[in-house]
Write an enzyme that holds these catalytic residues in place. Structure first.
Site, PDB file in Angstrom:
ATOM      1  CG  ASN A 221       8.075  -6.531   1.764  1.00  0.00           C
ATOM      2  OD1 ASN A 221       8.652  -6.701   0.704  1.00  0.00           O
ATOM      3  ND2 ASN A 221       7.246  -7.431   2.285  1.00  0.00           N
TER       4      ASN A 221
ATOM      5  CG  PHE B 131      -1.936   1.168   1.149  1.00  0.00           C
ATOM      6  CD1 PHE B 131      -3.152   0.994   0.511  1.00  0.00           C
ATOM      7  CD2 PHE B 131      -1.640   2.408   1.689  1.00  0.00           C
ATOM      8  CE1 PHE B 131      -4.063   2.054   0.434  1.00  0.00           C
ATOM      9  CE2 PHE B 131      -2.525   3.462   1.612  1.00  0.00           C
ATOM     10  CZ  PHE B 131      -3.744   3.285   0.974  1.00  0.00           C
ATOM     11  CG  ASP B 132       3.291   4.472   2.588  1.00  0.00           C
ATOM     12  OD1 ASP B 132       3.708   5.000   1.536  1.00  0.00           O
ATOM     13  OD2 ASP B 132       3.411   5.002   3.705  1.00  0.00           O
ATOM     14  CE  LYS B 133       3.282  -0.973  -5.079  1.00  0.00           C
ATOM     15  NZ  LYS B 133       3.924  -2.284  -4.910  1.00  0.00           N
TER      16      LYS B 133
ATOM     17  N   GLY C 167      -7.103 -10.764  -1.247  1.00  0.00           N
ATOM     18  CA  GLY C 167      -8.492 -10.548  -0.843  1.00  0.00           C
ATOM     19  C   GLY C 167      -9.161 -11.854  -0.456  1.00  0.00           C
TER      20      GLY C 167
ATOM     21  CB  SER D  30       6.449 -10.472  -5.487  1.00  0.00           C
ATOM     22  OG  SER D  30       5.715  -9.903  -6.570  1.00  0.00           O
TER      23      SER D  30
ATOM     24  CE  LYS E 170       3.521 -10.730   2.081  1.00  0.00           C
ATOM     25  NZ  LYS E 170       3.023  -9.348   1.894  1.00  0.00           N
TER      26      LYS E 170
ATOM     27  CB  THR F  10       0.715 -16.572   1.970  1.00  0.00           C
ATOM     28  OG1 THR F  10      -0.610 -16.183   1.552  1.00  0.00           O
ATOM     29  CG2 THR F  10       0.611 -17.809   2.829  1.00  0.00           C
TER      30      THR F  10
ATOM     31  CB  ALA G  16       0.369  -7.756 -12.801  1.00  0.00           C
TER      32      ALA G  16
END
Length: 359
Positions: A146, A70-72, A268, A182, A215, A243, A118
């Site tokens: 992260n 969200f807050d990259k 989601g 990812s 992660k 995950t 993506a």
């Protein structure tokens, strides 16, 4: 009906990534109006004695955190904290800035309350994030960073890529997560192996004594996942975050495609059962040996409570906030406090791991 629910149809008329960028800009403005920011914090941030924990030397006033993605770029730390999160995970950030994958690259699945993403680690790079972190760190709640791998680098250069990012940011995060899972960076998931995990954690422990997490993907072969996590624990990892998004497109009736190909990872509600099952397996094997953080499909206090019972000490959300709005965090924490007490407990620590059936 909340204000967010009233404006949600307008938001959904915007392309997903554009809506996200507008939200980031709006919250940036919010930060410049201290009275308004304080008013929001007064409404959303509530302290429940039953929810506070100290984990890895960090103090969490509640266990609900913001997931990475969200807050990259660490642009809206204060506004996001004012919505009641107990901690924030920023990024994913890479050592060098990069644009990410071609647009469009984020899609809503409204009926399923899910997201197909993506993005490909679009961010301003570690030094750009550092400039933003200088304004806020140290902060009033734990800030995780992260770290991902730059797309244009060979896998053989991955270790150095992670090392340079960690060197740049080591003094401006409370914990660090290595994103090896990812699906949007080619071959990244190949780094989820015992040899690389050993090298990565040996390198990181030579740079910082702060908590380190990995992660993992929900799509790993279970035996491989257990071996990788076991190796990480033996190499001194502080915990496992489970995950990341999934590439199991069978979970959706109509996944978006580009040039006839499925793209991106799903998050989601469609990820809920899969993420919960991975946590169940991790809890059976590693509860008490390492910290578990659960993310994926958590959209209410009931699901959060289940994740705690399966061994998670903390949970993270993001996609659910897109569908329920920022009041979701306040609601989850309030209902968690009520559930803990109604089940005869006084503190969240008493429920963590109670649903594990050891193998």
């Amino acid at each position: 009906m909340s204000f967010y629910e009233k404006i949600r149809p307008l938001i959904y008329k915007l392309e997903s990534e554009k809506a996200h960028n507008i939200a980031i800009k709006f919250m940036g403005v919010l930060h410049k109006i201290p009275i308004l920011e304080s008013a929001i914090a007064s409404s959303y941030c509530h302290v429940y004695e039953s929810l506070s924990q100290e984990i890895c030397g960090m103090k969490f006033y509640n266990p609900v955190g913001l997931s990475s993605g969200f807050d990259k770029n660490a642009e809206v730390i204060r506004p996001m904290a004012s919505f009641g999160f107990g901690f924030l995970e920023l990024g994913s950030v890479t050592q060098m800035p990069q644009d990410g994958n071609p647009k469009p690259r984020v899609f809503r699945h409204i009926a399923e309350e899910s997201i197909q993403n993506a993005m490909g680690f679009n961010n301003i790079g570690a030094r750009g994030m550092l400039i933003n972190l200088h304004k806020h760190y140290p902060f009033c709640i734990p800030l995780g960073i992260n770290i991902g791998k730059n797309k244009n680098l060979a896998l053989s250069d991955s270790l150095k890529n992670y090392e340079l990012s960690l060197q740049i940011l080591k003094n401006h995060g409370d914990y660090f997560t290595f994103n090896l899972s990812s699906p949007n960076t080619p071959s990244l998931r190949d780094l989820q192996n015992e040899d690389f995990i050993t090298e990565l954690l040996d390198m990181a422990r030579g740079i910082t004594k702060k908590p380190l997490f990995i992660k993992i993907s929900p799509d790993m072969d279970i035996d491989s996942m257990l071996k990788v996590c076991d190796k990480a624990i033996s190499c001194g990892v502080s915990g496992i975050i489970a995950t990341n998004t999934t590439t199991d497109y069978s979970l959706l009736p109509n996944p978006f495609k580009k040039e006839g190909q499925n793209i991106g990872g799903l998050s989601g509600k469609v990820l809920c059962e899969k993420s919960r099952e991975i946590l169940r397996i991790l809890g059976q094997n590693f509860f008490g040996k390492t910290i578990l953080i659960s993310v994926g499909g958590i959209s209410d206090a009931t699901e959060a409570y289940i994740r705690f019972s399966l061994g998670a000490s903390l949970v993270q959300i993001m996609s659910a906030m897109i569908y329920s709005g920022p009041s979701l965090i306040r609601r989850i924490n309030k209902e968690l406090d009520a559930k803990i007490r109604s089940n005869g407990f006084k503190h969240i620590s008493e429920i963590i791991g109670t649903g594990i059936h050891h193998v």
